[in-house]
Design a protein around this motif. Structure first.
Motif, mmCIF file in Angstrom:
data_model
loop_
_atom_site.group_PDB
_atom_site.id
_atom_site.type_symbol
_atom_site.label_atom_id
_atom_site.label_comp_id
_atom_site.label_asym_id
_atom_site.label_seq_id
_atom_site.Cartn_x
_atom_site.Cartn_y
_atom_site.Cartn_z
ATOM 1 N N ARG A 39 0.824 -1.209 0.000
ATOM 2 C CA ARG A 39 0.000 0.000 0.000
ATOM 3 C C ARG A 39 0.855 1.254 0.000
ATOM 4 O O ARG A 39 0.516 2.255 -0.643
ATOM 5 C CB ARG A 39 -0.934 -0.009 1.210
ATOM 6 N N SER A 40 1.973 1.202 0.722
ATOM 7 C CA SER A 40 2.870 2.356 0.739
ATOM 8 C C SER A 40 3.456 2.616 -0.639
ATOM 9 O O SER A 40 3.531 3.776 -1.091
ATOM 10 C CB SER A 40 3.993 2.120 1.751
ATOM 11 N N GLN B 57 1.049 6.782 -6.663
ATOM 12 C CA GLN B 57 -0.031 7.730 -6.905
ATOM 13 C C GLN B 57 0.423 9.164 -6.645
ATOM 14 O O GLN B 57 0.097 10.076 -7.422
ATOM 15 C CB GLN B 57 -1.225 7.391 -6.029
ATOM 16 N N ASN B 58 1.173 9.364 -5.562
ATOM 17 C CA ASN B 58 1.686 10.707 -5.277
ATOM 18 C C ASN B 58 2.633 11.181 -6.368
ATOM 19 O O ASN B 58 2.597 12.358 -6.776
ATOM 20 C CB ASN B 58 2.397 10.721 -3.925
ATOM 21 N N ALA C 172 2.061 1.730 -3.478
ATOM 22 C CA ALA C 172 0.972 2.215 -4.328
ATOM 23 C C ALA C 172 0.696 3.695 -4.076
ATOM 24 O O ALA C 172 0.492 4.476 -5.020
ATOM 25 C CB ALA C 172 -0.288 1.387 -4.078
ATOM 26 N N LEU C 173 0.688 4.099 -2.797
ATOM 27 C CA LEU C 173 0.475 5.508 -2.486
ATOM 28 C C LEU C 173 1.609 6.373 -3.008
ATOM 29 O O LEU C 173 1.383 7.497 -3.501
ATOM 30 C CB LEU C 173 0.337 5.681 -0.966
ATOM 31 N N GLU C 174 2.831 5.857 -2.916
ATOM 32 C CA GLU C 174 3.969 6.614 -3.427
ATOM 33 C C GLU C 174 3.865 6.795 -4.942
ATOM 34 O O GLU C 174 4.142 7.878 -5.466
ATOM 35 C CB GLU C 174 5.264 5.889 -3.079
#
Length: 312
Positions: free
Chosen positions: A87-88, A94-95, A90-92
């Motif tokens: 998840r980290s 996306q950011n 994926a968030l990175e």
């Protein structure tokens, strides 16, 4: 099993109980339990030894249960850690995509604003200065006999000429000769509402080339969205040593294949004819038609190639 025949083998029973308790088949614990019951009936062992072995077997079973629970919790922790790491990441991603998109939008906004300012200066200030410069030259001819007046208008003309040169330089600096073509093509693809696979190998191009390739991309994707049943669209923009090349392919069946009537309609519509004229005006080649072999076979391809002009 040995403890059932030899009572002295009872001292190895805790180890067997530990291993069997860790085994998924818990029914195997009946074997050490039977051996433990048999040892209590054996007359050759003291009661203290029997009690001690019973306690050791119970402790072994308890330790085996705690070990299994610890292993299960450790596996759950590892899975949770992997999920958090995924998840980290994926968030990175996306950011990073959001940052890239914001930077792209800012960059395009800056380019568009610079182009707008350049047009305003060229269309308004530049024309006014040109008119004033022509009037000053005309007055020099009118007052050619009066040296003092003619010299004054000549000085005014030189100042206006210098102002025109300054304006031209400013317009040239604002309207950069090389525009971020890849970013603009990517934005057009994103705004089309289609799932477009972009492979952008060209980043810069002169304004007239960039405008032509943008028009080809916008018209081709618009035709795909309106006239074709599409599952896959592939866009390739490449820069070669001598030319720029744009290819847009889709796997749908275009209505342009079924058109009939005028020659323009038989060739795919007035939009494609206009694009062909724009590309040919730059000395390029334009093709639009069904895909025979290679690429998305059975679909539709739009191809444009524009040569690079060698400037002195």
């Amino acid at each position: 099993m040995l403890a059932l025949a030899v009572p002295e083998a009872l001292f190895a029973l805790p180890l067997a109980a530990y291993d069997l308790a860790c085994c998924p088949r818990r029914l195997l614990l009946a074997m050490p339990a039977a051996a433990l019951v048999a040892s209590w009936r054996a007359p050759g062992l003291p009661v203290a030894a029997k009690v001690l072995m019973t306690g050791f077997v119970a402790a072994a079973c308890l330790l085996a249960w705690r070990t299994g629970a610890t292993r299960a919790q450790r596996a759950a922790n590892l899975r949770e850690r992997d999920d958090l790491a995924a998840r980290s990441q994926a968030l990175e991603m996306q950011n990073r995509d959001l940052r890239d998109k914001r930077e792209l939008e800012v960059r395009l906004a800056v380019l568009e604003e610079r182009s707008r300012i350049a047009r305003e200066i060229h269309d308004n200030v530049g024309h006014l200065l040109t008119r004033a410069h022509l009037q000053a030259q005309a007055y020099q001819v009118v007052f050619a006999q009066d040296e003092r007046v003619r010299s004054a208008f000549e000085a005014v003309g030189e100042s206006l000429s210098e102002a025109l040169d300054t304006v031209r330089t400013s317009v040239h600096d604002l309207h950069d000769d090389h525009i971020d073509l890849a970013a603009q093509i990517e934005r057009i693809a994103a705004e089309s509402g289609l799932s477009v696979r972009c492979r952008l190998e060209a980043t810069v191009a002169p304004p007239q080339v960039a405008a032509c390739l943008r028009a080809v991309t916008r018209e081709a994707l618009s035709n795909v969205a309106r006239h074709a049943d599409v599952r896959d669209v592939a866009l390739t923009l490449a820069e070669h040593p001598g030319f720029w090349q744009l290819t847009i392919e889709n796997d749908g069946v275009s209505d342009a294949r079924r058109t009939a009537g005028s020659p323009a309609e038989a060739r795919g519509g007035m939009g494609l004819v206009s694009l062909e004229e724009r590309v040919q005006a730059l000395g390029g080649t334009f093709r639009a038609g069904p895909i025979g072999t290679g690429g998305l076979a059975g679909g539709w391809r739009v191809f444009a190639s524009i040569p690079k002009r060698q400037e002195a």
